[in-house]
Design an enzyme around this catalytic site. Sequence first.
Site, PDB file in Angstrom:
ATOM      1  N   HIS A 153     -26.935  -5.883  33.273  1.00 22.00           N
ATOM      2  CA  HIS A 153     -26.786  -4.700  34.104  1.00 22.00           C
ATOM      3  C   HIS A 153     -25.394  -4.698  34.693  1.00 22.00           C
ATOM      4  CE1 HIS A 153     -30.891  -3.298  33.966  1.00 22.00           C
ATOM      5  NE2 HIS A 153     -31.311  -4.520  34.151  1.00 22.00           N
ATOM      6  N   CYS A 195     -24.244  -0.675  31.453  1.00 23.92           N
ATOM      7  CA  CYS A 195     -23.877   0.636  31.984  1.00 23.92           C
ATOM      8  C   CYS A 195     -22.408   0.578  32.402  1.00 23.92           C
ATOM      9  CB  CYS A 195     -24.710   0.953  33.230  1.00 23.92           C
ATOM     10  SG  CYS A 195     -26.471   0.974  32.891  1.00 23.92           S
TER      11      CYS A 195
END
Lengths: 343, 602
Positions: A153, A195
């Site tokens: 992440h 991301c």
Amino acid sequence: MFLRYFLTVLLFCFTSALDPFEKFAESTTRHTNNWAILVDTSRFWFNYRHVANVLSIYRSVKRLGIPDSNIILMLADDMACNPRNPRPAEIFNNVAEQINVYGDDVEVDYRGYDVTVENFVRVLTNRLPEVTPVSKRLLSDESSNIFIYMTGHGGDGFLKFQDNEEISAVELADVIEQMWRKKRYHELFFVVDTCQAATLFEKFYSPNILAVGSSKRGEDSLSHHVDPKIGVYVIDRFTYYALEFLEKLKQDSQKTINDFFHCCPKHLCISEVTWRTDLFTKRDYHKTLLTDFIGNVRRTEIVMLNSQLLDNIIINSTLNQTFDKQDESKQEFTYISQMPILD
Amino acid sequence: MYLMQLIYSITFLLVIHYCSSNEDIYKEELYIRPLASGHTYFNLLFTTVVSPDILKSNIIHHYHLFPKVIADVVRSNGVSEFHVSLTQGLWRYDRWGMPIVGAPPGAEVWAWFNQDEEKDVSSRWTSFAHELGGLLCASLNFVDSNVSSSSPHHSFRPQSILPKSKASKLDNSLLRYAVLPREIVCTENLTPWKKLLPCVAGGSNHKGLAGVLDNAPKLHHSAYHSLRMDLRQICANTECTLTQLELSMGLAIVVDTATSKPNYNEWTFRSIFGSNIAQSCPLSSLTNIYVDLQLSSTHTFNISPEPDYTIKQGQTPIIVYDLHNEKRKGTTFLMSCNYNKQQQISSTDNQNNNSLPSIMVHRYATGYGARDGGIKTVIKLNEQDQTEQITLLYFEQIPWYFRVFLHTLKITTLDDNSIEIKPEHISYIPGKDRQRSYQLELVVKTQQSIIISFEFEMAFLKWNEFPPDPNHGFYIPSAVVSTYLPSKSNYILRSLNSFSLNQSLSSSTSDGFVRVYSESLLVNLPTPDFSMPFNVICLGCTAVALAFGGLHNLTTKEFGFGEKRPKIPFRQRLEDLKFRLRASRHALVQRLFKKKQHEHTE
């Protein structure tokens, strides 16, 4: 006076002639060994897809030739033997469940609580404690091509490690510069699937780096599909299409880095795959083979057997130690009681 | 020149041949025991015996069947013997009986070191644990933090032979024991472990018993999975004047073999391991398969192929298959077994009592809240077997953040809480915050089942000492109870003479010594709330509170222009100040005098 002038011009020519010579020499030097560092930074069962990502890339890297001794695999959590896994010791990256990417021949170097920002930085710069075994070290030199793959992440300029710490893009750029100064890589290929992945490598400033990320600033990288039998998303989009591309590669494939950059167009990946090639000046990335990074070149050293070497072996071998054994035969040994407290 | 090279290479080859005549011995064994609960216990044992010269330093060694990495790790750290096990699952003593060798859930490493003046034991232990962890792909590097390591005083005595002169006095500082209950064992540990075996070449289709290790998902589809490695010195001859080095590698799994038919169990090699045994390993001197038919008194068995011979260990018949037999050369060995329970009504009571094990240990965490708690260990003895007192050696290691209070230690009998038992011996090393864990050893002589209980309080950890998943809880490692079993001939246990089974099965040379492991406990420490929304709300609210006052002023008060203050020259201000001072002094004097006047008049 003319002589002095002539000598200065000659000297100038020599020094300037050295530069083009060097450039010519460098562009034709090849790497002599390959290393791969594959990192999964996410913990917890719902991040199953990150482990599946890394293991898929691990599988490709191994298949194309890099041996386990040259791969540093970091998995932040155990999914295969997790009590929640309905298929023990198996990790799938596809709902069809055809390939077990965990496989029967996997060696994880850093696992669980060992995957921290500190350990990652130490591995890259080789500033590890003396007692660290060789399998946990990155023993690269100035002619190694290194392939780094990170997933987890991330956000604008950072990547989260294990849910409680993060590595920032600035830090990572400095680490890579340390590697360059210590001559620990020849060329580096950096792939990120998180991301806002492009923000992680936008601060790099060391030479000979190619980088590609699955999304640009402000965009989320999306996961691909759910496996209802396992109950979690099993793979991310970028890695899924990258894997499709890599599965077709063979060791002598002529596919280039540019082909890899275009392996996941916008209509498939939804997020925009962003790459950075401005630091890769010595060669043209349109002509650089992908197997320069994901395949392997083994270093070979040819040694001539000479008499000195053989003499050493014969003198120091266990052959001569048989005499010592007979001296020790007078000593008597015994098993001791396993619970001496009874006596 | 070329001739010289040729001569040298021939001499080199002759040297290798001579060295290889000091043969290493490698044995492969598979022990199978169908259990009463519908499971089957498979134990793969690979034993390599080699000359102890391999541990001598400063000479070049020749390795035949013994793995070089193990010899290097042991030699460079001066290790005399080591035992490491990686286990997933808990061994159910009440349903499965006694294992050949027990192991706690998680990772357990213990080692005895040689006396060495140059390097101290702690640094050698750290180095050894790191190297072994790298070898087995396990995070054994965490044992060097003092939370997990200790030096037991009475438990874990050396299983190697020692010179008779040194056998009586043992230096306990040379022993290190560590256990990591959080370690998982998966294919990544099996892979490097498997590669230490002689007959494992790259890829699959391995010869001999190592061939069953190829399908890792099948091996992990089990209720209990334990990988272990033991290295020690054993006697080379009967007088025990010469020594040998023995490396024993074992994989134990307990698989559920029940089928949908009630009381009917069935398994084949293909259903358990995914493959049959293709050819035997040419490097092994012995490849045996033992099937322990202790259930044959209550179940009817149907095993194919026919066994080569049968031996009897106490009351249990054991059938043996020798894979090096001439008739099996070059063929694949398949095995299938099915058994079902006989309908017996009369002898059910007899059967129930016999199936209960001699000793069982269970452990519980007691208490509630985040301030203190307790631990209760129940040691259940099978009272039918006890005719006299049995000595139990109880060892426990508690991390420093559970501060144990020794004065709360109580040992009572299971049936009646009021009868207290005084232990024969207590050895207690209190822990130190962030430096040492608590170590408790008790020697208890008893004939009945007992409960050992004590209390602890929980410490506050600093915010950066928490692991990434702090709400999972913190583990307390298993307790170990060592004892000699009363009716030792009923059990198949590891004997000290040889860790391979072929010698211990034919003659009951085991002394009945067992180590029984309890569960490991999971307890929550007082944990701060690391969750992000909470922190964000806190900071946000603080900012709002601080900013509110100013904002309120800005929004509710009216601003307007006022008169400009006249500028008074400095001299004038000074005059004013002097005047004020004089006036206040005057007032003060007045007050004092007034008081005096009052006193005079009254």
